[in-house]
Design a protein around this motif. Structure first.
Motif, PDB file in Angstrom:
ATOM      1  N   LYS A   1      63.841  87.526  31.993  1.00 28.21           N
ATOM      2  CA  LYS A   1      62.540  87.503  31.333  1.00 28.21           C
ATOM      3  C   LYS A   1      62.294  86.140  30.722  1.00 28.21           C
ATOM      4  O   LYS A   1      63.188  85.520  30.170  1.00 28.21           O
ATOM      5  CB  LYS A   1      62.484  88.577  30.253  1.00 28.21           C
ATOM      6  N   VAL A   2      61.050  85.691  30.811  1.00 27.70           N
ATOM      7  CA  VAL A   2      60.694  84.391  30.250  1.00 27.70           C
ATOM      8  C   VAL A   2      60.511  84.528  28.745  1.00 27.70           C
ATOM      9  O   VAL A   2      59.828  85.423  28.265  1.00 27.70           O
ATOM     10  CB  VAL A   2      59.394  83.869  30.880  1.00 27.70           C
ATOM     11  N   SER A   3      61.152  83.655  27.998  1.00 30.12           N
ATOM     12  CA  SER A   3      60.990  83.653  26.546  1.00 30.12           C
ATOM     13  C   SER A   3      61.188  82.231  26.048  1.00 30.12           C
ATOM     14  O   SER A   3      61.589  81.342  26.792  1.00 30.12           O
ATOM     15  CB  SER A   3      61.992  84.601  25.886  1.00 30.12           C
ATOM     16  N   GLY A   4      60.921  82.013  24.772  1.00 26.83           N
ATOM     17  CA  GLY A   4      61.047  80.684  24.219  1.00 26.83           C
ATOM     18  C   GLY A   4      62.486  80.207  24.178  1.00 26.83           C
ATOM     19  O   GLY A   4      63.426  80.985  24.141  1.00 26.83           O
ATOM     20  N   ALA A   5      62.658  78.892  24.198  1.00 24.14           N
ATOM     21  CA  ALA A   5      63.997  78.313  24.159  1.00 24.14           C
ATOM     22  C   ALA A   5      64.562  78.401  22.748  1.00 24.14           C
ATOM     23  O   ALA A   5      63.831  78.458  21.765  1.00 24.14           O
ATOM     24  CB  ALA A   5      63.951  76.869  24.619  1.00 24.14           C
ATOM     25  N   THR A   6      65.881  78.422  22.634  1.00 25.55           N
ATOM     26  CA  THR A   6      66.570  78.399  21.349  1.00 25.55           C
ATOM     27  C   THR A   6      67.653  77.334  21.420  1.00 25.55           C
ATOM     28  O   THR A   6      67.886  76.728  22.470  1.00 25.55           O
ATOM     29  CB  THR A   6      67.223  79.762  21.036  1.00 25.55           C
ATOM     30  N   ASP A   7      68.327  77.113  20.298  1.00 26.44           N
ATOM     31  CA  ASP A   7      69.403  76.118  20.289  1.00 26.44           C
ATOM     32  C   ASP A   7      70.761  76.778  20.094  1.00 26.44           C
ATOM     33  O   ASP A   7      71.690  76.157  19.597  1.00 26.44           O
ATOM     34  CB  ASP A   7      69.155  75.084  19.194  1.00 26.44           C
ATOM     35  N   ARG A   8      70.878  78.050  20.483  1.00 26.86           N
ATOM     36  CA  ARG A   8      72.120  78.786  20.289  1.00 26.86           C
ATOM     37  C   ARG A   8      73.310  78.100  20.966  1.00 26.86           C
ATOM     38  O   ARG A   8      74.446  78.197  20.491  1.00 26.86           O
ATOM     39  CB  ARG A   8      71.970  80.222  20.813  1.00 26.86           C
ATOM     40  N   CYS A   9      73.075  77.428  22.092  1.00 24.85           N
ATOM     41  CA  CYS A   9      74.163  76.749  22.812  1.00 24.85           C
ATOM     42  C   CYS A   9      74.017  75.225  22.768  1.00 24.85           C
ATOM     43  O   CYS A   9      74.538  74.527  23.651  1.00 24.85           O
ATOM     44  CB  CYS A   9      74.209  77.225  24.266  1.00 24.85           C
TER      45      CYS A   9
END
Length: 267
Positions: A1-9
């Motif tokens: 699913k398309v969703s916003g980017a995060t900085d988890r990695c």
């Protein structure tokens, strides 16, 4: 699913090591790492020194020096096992001849979103060849508690047949231990089928599920008193049990010993 980017990695690198062609796995993990703020580096067998005398152990150690984790799709189970044993970072099974957990995990997420009932209240049917997907579905069923019906025209490999025989041999032990809880505090009903079972408890006046939550927490945090916690699933005030097929008799007895202790502890 398309969703916003995060900085988890963010700042993390995943080595994508493929011994055979891949479309969906390569794309999904590469794009997922990018959206999580990390990087995916694709490594193909022909790009490495494996064909020039460098060992699996050396390859695993070198990749471990640069990457934070490895996704490995291997054509040989032995290669995968050797790589994992020598790697200094986590290795994700991207597919082997014996299992395909990433695909089944994706299936479980889809079923969880689509089914009108909880996954552990569902029945899944597998019809076709007994292969790596079948084995991963078996592992998932034992972990997540859903029913699995298998119809295959192919004879089981000796290792798989032995796994089922082992499970059948453990059924009397499991049944003995789970029904021994009938006189434990708060227990009002016990049901089991093979290596799957459920223990229903009476609910507290304050609300349903609170007593089971305390039992789950107690089992996980205190376990057997030696630092070995036990993870139990619950729904409402019912505890659900489905030990993995690789469990030993002492594992099953140990699990229920912890549960009995927790039942005696909770109010």
């Amino acid at each position: 699913k398309v969703s916003g980017a995060t900085d988890r990695c963010r700042g993390r690198t995943l080595a994508l090591f493929f011994q055979e062609p891949s479309t969906r796995t390569r794309l999904s993990f590469s794009i997922a790492m990018a959206r999580l703020g990390g990087h995916g580096v694709v490594l193909l067998s022909e790009d490495l020194h494996l064909d020039r005398g460098e060992s699996v152990a050396d390859t695993a150690r070198v990749i471990s020096c640069y990457a934070d984790a490895v996704l490995l799709r291997s054509t040989e189970q032995g290669f995968f096992d050797d790589f994992v044993s020598c790697s200094r970072v986590p290795v994700i099974n991207g597919l082997t001849a014996r299992s395909h957990p990433c695909q089944v995990l994706a299936d479980m997420l889809t079923l969880g979103e689509s089914l009108p009932c909880a996954l552990d209240e569902s029945e899944v049917a597998w019809s076709g060849a007994f292969n790596n997907m079948t084995r991963s579905y078996l592992h998932a069923a034992m972990r997540l508690g859903f029913g699995l019906r298998i119809a295959t025209p192919f004879q089981l490999e000796a290792e798989d047949a032995a796994l089922f025989a082992r499970a059948r041999a453990l059924e009397p032990v499991f049944e003995e231990e789970i029904h021994a809880l009938r006189d434990a505090p708060h227990v009002i009903d016990i049901r089991n089928l093979g290596l799957m079972g459920a223990v229903e408890m009476s609910s507290r006046a304050e609300g349903m599920g609170l007593r089971a939550l305390d039992v789950v927490r107690r089992c996980f945090e205190h376990g057997d008193g030696n630092g070995n916690g036990v993870m139990i699933r619950s729904t409402g005030d019912t505890l659900a049990f489905s030990p993995p097929l690789i469990a030993e008799e002492e594992d099953i007895r140990g699990i229920f010993s912890v549960v009995r202790s927790a039942l005696s502890w909770v109010s």
